[in-house]
Design a protein around this motif. Structure first.
Motif, PDB file in Angstrom:
ATOM      1  N   LEU A 192       0.867  -1.187   0.000  1.00 11.22           N
ATOM      2  CA  LEU A 192       0.000   0.000   0.000  1.00 11.22           C
ATOM      3  C   LEU A 192       0.906   1.240   0.000  1.00 11.22           C
ATOM      4  O   LEU A 192       2.116   1.110   0.233  1.00 11.22           O
ATOM      5  N   PRO A 193       0.326   2.430  -0.245  1.00 11.87           N
ATOM      6  CA  PRO A 193       1.189   3.616  -0.230  1.00 11.87           C
ATOM      7  C   PRO A 193       1.947   3.725   1.091  1.00 11.87           C
ATOM      8  O   PRO A 193       1.388   3.440   2.153  1.00 11.87           O
ATOM      9  N   THR A 194       3.225   4.117   1.015  1.00 16.37           N
ATOM     10  CA  THR A 194       4.029   4.303   2.232  1.00 16.37           C
ATOM     11  C   THR A 194       4.865   5.569   2.095  1.00 16.37           C
ATOM     12  O   THR A 194       5.144   6.011   0.983  1.00 16.37           O
ATOM     13  N   ILE A 195       5.275   6.109   3.213  1.00 18.79           N
ATOM     14  CA  ILE A 195       6.106   7.325   3.198  1.00 18.79           C
ATOM     15  C   ILE A 195       7.495   6.974   2.645  1.00 18.79           C
ATOM     16  O   ILE A 195       8.024   7.666   1.780  1.00 18.79           O
ATOM     17  N   ASN A 196       8.083   5.895   3.130  1.00 19.98           N
ATOM     18  CA  ASN A 196       9.375   5.420   2.587  1.00 19.98           C
ATOM     19  C   ASN A 196       9.154   4.058   1.944  1.00 19.98           C
ATOM     20  O   ASN A 196       8.920   3.081   2.659  1.00 19.98           O
ATOM     21  N   SER A 203       2.008   9.400  10.342  1.00 21.32           N
ATOM     22  CA  SER A 203       3.183   8.541  10.159  1.00 21.32           C
ATOM     23  C   SER A 203       3.125   7.277  11.033  1.00 21.32           C
ATOM     24  O   SER A 203       2.792   7.336  12.219  1.00 21.32           O
ATOM     25  N   GLY A 204       3.457   6.155  10.397  1.00 15.96           N
ATOM     26  CA  GLY A 204       3.442   4.883  11.121  1.00 15.96           C
ATOM     27  C   GLY A 204       4.424   4.894  12.282  1.00 15.96           C
ATOM     28  O   GLY A 204       4.197   4.248  13.305  1.00 15.96           O
ATOM     29  N   GLN A 205       5.517   5.635  12.139  1.00 13.40           N
ATOM     30  CA  GLN A 205       6.514   5.691  13.218  1.00 13.40           C
ATOM     31  C   GLN A 205       5.905   6.323  14.471  1.00 13.40           C
ATOM     32  O   GLN A 205       6.211   5.928  15.592  1.00 13.40           O
ATOM     33  N   HIS A 233      -8.439   8.372  -1.047  1.00 14.47           N
ATOM     34  CA  HIS A 233      -8.683   7.042  -1.641  1.00 14.47           C
ATOM     35  C   HIS A 233      -7.721   5.985  -1.117  1.00 14.47           C
ATOM     36  O   HIS A 233      -7.255   5.127  -1.856  1.00 14.47           O
ATOM     37  N   ASN A 234      -7.385   6.104   0.146  1.00  9.03           N
ATOM     38  CA  ASN A 234      -6.559   5.095   0.816  1.00  9.03           C
ATOM     39  C   ASN A 234      -7.154   4.887   2.216  1.00  9.03           C
ATOM     40  O   ASN A 234      -6.448   4.855   3.223  1.00  9.03           O
ATOM     41  N   THR A 235      -8.489   4.758   2.246  1.00  6.58           N
ATOM     42  CA  THR A 235      -9.234   4.708   3.510  1.00  6.58           C
ATOM     43  C   THR A 235      -8.630   3.723   4.516  1.00  6.58           C
ATOM     44  O   THR A 235      -8.228   2.616   4.137  1.00  6.58           O
ATOM     45  N   GLY A 250      -7.756  -1.108   9.681  1.00  8.09           N
ATOM     46  CA  GLY A 250      -6.846  -0.776   8.586  1.00  8.09           C
ATOM     47  C   GLY A 250      -7.610  -0.469   7.314  1.00  8.09           C
ATOM     48  O   GLY A 250      -8.669   0.150   7.360  1.00  8.09           O
ATOM     49  N   HIS A 251      -7.095  -0.959   6.181  1.00  8.84           N
ATOM     50  CA  HIS A 251      -7.596  -0.512   4.875  1.00  8.84           C
ATOM     51  C   HIS A 251      -8.734  -1.384   4.344  1.00  8.84           C
ATOM     52  O   HIS A 251      -8.494  -2.512   3.929  1.00  8.84           O
ATOM     53  N   PRO A 252      -9.988  -0.864   4.337  1.00  7.41           N
ATOM     54  CA  PRO A 252     -11.116  -1.660   3.841  1.00  7.41           C
ATOM     55  C   PRO A 252     -11.387  -1.469   2.350  1.00  7.41           C
ATOM     56  O   PRO A 252     -12.394  -1.967   1.850  1.00  7.41           O
TER      57      PRO A 252
HETATM   58  P1  NAD Z   1       3.669   4.984   6.647  1.00  7.44           P
HETATM   59  O1  NAD Z   1       4.230   5.619   7.887  1.00  7.44           O
HETATM   60  O2  NAD Z   1       4.524   4.912   5.443  1.00  7.44           O
HETATM   61  O3  NAD Z   1       2.313   5.769   6.252  1.00  7.44           O
HETATM   62  C1  NAD Z   1       1.321   6.040   7.242  1.00  7.44           C
HETATM   63  C2  NAD Z   1      -0.045   5.873   6.578  1.00  7.44           C
HETATM   64  O4  NAD Z   1      -0.142   6.808   5.503  1.00  7.44           O
HETATM   65  C3  NAD Z   1      -0.303   4.482   5.984  1.00  7.44           C
HETATM   66  O5  NAD Z   1      -1.644   4.115   6.229  1.00  7.44           O
HETATM   67  C4  NAD Z   1      -0.074   4.684   4.484  1.00  7.44           C
HETATM   68  O6  NAD Z   1      -0.863   3.802   3.684  1.00  7.44           O
HETATM   69  C5  NAD Z   1      -0.517   6.132   4.303  1.00  7.44           C
HETATM   70  N1  NAD Z   1       0.178   6.775   3.188  1.00  7.44           N
HETATM   71  C6  NAD Z   1       1.525   6.865   3.006  1.00  7.44           C
HETATM   72  N2  NAD Z   1       1.795   7.566   1.880  1.00  7.44           N
HETATM   73  C7  NAD Z   1       0.588   7.926   1.346  1.00  7.44           C
HETATM   74  C8  NAD Z   1       0.179   8.674   0.202  1.00  7.44           C
HETATM   75  N3  NAD Z   1       1.080   9.190  -0.621  1.00  7.44           N
HETATM   76  N4  NAD Z   1      -1.146   8.810  -0.035  1.00  7.44           N
HETATM   77  C9  NAD Z   1      -2.074   8.284   0.805  1.00  7.44           C
HETATM   78  N5  NAD Z   1      -1.748   7.595   1.915  1.00  7.44           N
HETATM   79  C10 NAD Z   1      -0.455   7.420   2.196  1.00  7.44           C
HETATM   80  O7  NAD Z   1       3.088   3.536   6.917  1.00  7.44           O
HETATM   81  P2  NAD Z   1       3.371   2.487   8.107  1.00  7.44           P
HETATM   82  O8  NAD Z   1       2.432   2.766   9.224  1.00  7.44           O
HETATM   83  O9  NAD Z   1       4.846   2.404   8.345  1.00  7.44           O
HETATM   84  O10 NAD Z   1       2.856   1.143   7.436  1.00  7.44           O
HETATM   85  C11 NAD Z   1       3.605   0.476   6.421  1.00  7.44           C
HETATM   86  C12 NAD Z   1       2.629  -0.125   5.418  1.00  7.44           C
HETATM   87  O11 NAD Z   1       1.756  -1.050   6.049  1.00  7.44           O
HETATM   88  C13 NAD Z   1       1.739   0.938   4.770  1.00  7.44           C
HETATM   89  O12 NAD Z   1       1.587   0.609   3.406  1.00  7.44           O
HETATM   90  C14 NAD Z   1       0.453   0.787   5.506  1.00  7.44           C
HETATM   91  O13 NAD Z   1      -0.651   1.214   4.734  1.00  7.44           O
HETATM   92  C15 NAD Z   1       0.429  -0.706   5.734  1.00  7.44           C
HETATM   93  N6  NAD Z   1      -0.506  -1.026   6.798  1.00  7.44           N
HETATM   94  C16 NAD Z   1      -1.535  -1.815   6.433  1.00  7.44           C
HETATM   95  C17 NAD Z   1      -2.514  -2.112   7.327  1.00  7.44           C
HETATM   96  C18 NAD Z   1      -3.664  -2.958   6.862  1.00  7.44           C
HETATM   97  O14 NAD Z   1      -4.777  -2.773   7.259  1.00  7.44           O
HETATM   98  N7  NAD Z   1      -3.427  -3.905   5.960  1.00  7.44           N
HETATM   99  C19 NAD Z   1      -2.455  -1.632   8.632  1.00  7.44           C
HETATM  100  C20 NAD Z   1      -1.369  -0.835   8.994  1.00  7.44           C
HETATM  101  C21 NAD Z   1      -0.392  -0.527   8.044  1.00  7.44           C
END
Ligand code: NAD
Length: 327
Positions: free
Chosen positions: A73-77, A266-268, A232-234, A147-149
C-alpha cells in the motif's frame, strides 16, 4: 474438532489466522497463535535482515506452521518488498499473506517457490482476478475490518455470500470476527476459517502496551473512524485526538493533500502508541470488533474458547431443523 480446508491445507488445529498487523505481528504473538495460523508482519521489521531474525526467533518459539505478511500500500518510505520476500523464502517460510495493490509479481514469485499464498482483498472483483493468479486461499475482508477496507464499503455478510457463490478456491472471512459466534457464522457463509487482527492485539502475548489493551476492552464499536477517505486510501483506525484532527483537515474547503497530514499519520508515530501506551499519541488501527472484546486472554485460552463456542453453536443449530412430516 473443526476440520476445514484451512486446517487441512495449513496443518493447523483451529481455523483461525492471525493476519498481518503493523507493529503488532512480532514473533512472540505469532508463535503464541501458531496452533492456529500466526503471521509475522514483514514491514514491522526495519529491513529484510531483521525479518530473517524475526523468522528465526519465531521458529525457536514454536514448531507449528506460521507465515509472513507483505502488504503493498502507499508508504512514506517505499519498502524493499522484494528483499523481504527473498529473505523469508531463504529462511524456509512456506506460507505468505499478501494484501494491497498489484500483488501479481509477488504472488508469482511465492508460487514459483512452492509456497501457499493467502491474498487479502476487499471486493469480489479483486478476489476473482487474484484467484486467476494461482493463490491458494482468499481472505475476504469486510468493511468492518481494521486498517484498509478499500473504497467500496461492502460489509462481510454480502461479500462472503457472494464469495460462496462465485469463488472456486477456499476463502477465509476477515473483518468483524472476534469470537466463536463469528467463526460459526463465517463457516455458515462458506468460509474455511477466519482471520483476526484486533482480537489478537488484545491478548496476553500481544506485544503492545497494557494501556492500549485496556483501552480496547473499554471501547465500543463506536470508537473507530475512517481516515484517508478523501485520499482514496481509507483506513479504519481508533478514534482519538490525532485521527479526529486528520479527518477535520480532510474536510477543510478545498480538501487536503497527503503532505498536510503526513506528520500526524506517520506509522513511526503510531508505533509509539504501542510502546508508551498513550492512545492519543498517533494513529493506530482498530476494527469494529473493538466492541466485542471484553478481556485479555492468552492466545491459547482465546482459541480454545472459540473452538468450544463454535462447536456448541453449530451443534445447537442442528436442532433448528425438524424432519419433514411424512405425507
Ligand atoms: P507509513 O508511515 O509509510 O504511512 C502512514 C499511513 O499513511 C499508511 O496508512 C499509508 O498507507 C498512508 N500513506 C503513506 N503515503 C501515502 C500517500 N502518498 N497517499 C495516501 N496515503 C499514504 O506507513 P506504516 O504505518 O509504516 O505502514 C507500512 C505499510 O503497512 C503501509 O503501506 C500501511 O498502509 C500498511 N498497513 C496496512 C494495514 C492494513 O490494514 N493492511 C495496517 C497498517 C499498516
Amino acid at each position: 474438532m473443526l476440520k476445514t480446508a484451512l486446517t487441512q491445507l495449513f496443518n493447523i488445529r483451529v481455523p483461525v489466522v492471525q493476519g498481518g498487523m503493523q507493529w503488532v505481528g512480532y514473533p512472540k504473538l505469532v508463535a503464541a497463535v501458531s496452533n492456529a495460523g500466526g503471521i509475522i508482519t514483514a514491514l514491522s521489521q526495519p529491513n529484510p535482515t531483521a525479518l530473517r531474525q524475526a523468522i528465526r526467533e519465531t521458529r525457536a518459539l514454536t514448531d507449528k506452521p506460521f507465515g509472513v505478511n507483505i502488504t503493498l500500500l502507499p508508504t512514506i518510505n517505499p519498502p524493499d518488498y522484494e528483499g523481504y520476500a527473498r529473505a523469508a523464502i531463504e529462511e524456509g517460510v512456506k506460507i505468505f499473506e499478501t494484501a494491497g495493490n498489484n500483488p501479481g509479481p509477488l504472488i508469482k514469485f511465492f508460487k514459483s517457490q512452492g509456497c501457499l499464498v493467502i491474498h487479502k482483498c476487499t471486493t469480489i472483483r479483486h478476489a476473482k482476478s487474484t484467484e486467476k493468479l494461482g493463490v491458494d486461499v482468499l481472505s475476504i475482508d469486510g468493511f468492518e475490518c481494521a486498517g484498509h477496507p478499500g473504497e467500496d464499503d461492502i460489509g462481510g455478510l454480502v461479500l462472503l455470500a457472494r464469495a460462496a457463490k462465485e469463488l472456486k478456491i477456499p476463502y477465509i472471512a476477515s473483518g468483524g470476527f472476534a469470537d466463536g459466534r463469528g467463526l460459526a457464522a463465517a463457516l455458515a457463509l462458506g468460509a474455511a476459517g477466519i482471520n483476526m487482527g484486533t482480537r489478537f492485539m488484545c491478548t496476553v502475548e500481544s506485544p503492545i502496551h497494557e494501556n492500549i489493551k485496556h483501552k480496547i476492552v473499554q471501547s465500543t464499536e463506536h470508537d473507530t473512524i475512517h481516515i484517508f477517505r478523501t485520499l482514496h486510501n481509507t483506513a479504519r483506525v481508533f478514534k482519538n485526538k490525532v485521527s479526529t484532527e486528520v479527518v477535520a483537515i480532510e474536510k477543510r474547503p478545498g480538501g487536503a493533500k497527503f503532505e498536510d497530514v503526513r506528520d500526524l499519520v506517520s506509522g513511526q508515530r503510531g508505533r509509539v502508541v504501542y510502546e508508551n501506551g498513550d492512545p492519543d499519541h498517533g494513529i493506530w488501527s482498530a476494527g469494529l470488533t473493538i466492541g466485542l472484546i471484553n478481556d485479555i486472554p492468552t492466545c491459547q485460552e482465546l482459541l480454545e474458547r472459540m473452538e468450544h463456542e463454535t462447536e456448541e453453536i453449530i451443534g445447537n443449530m442442528s436442532s433448528l431443523v425438524t424432519p419433514k412430516a411424512k405425507l
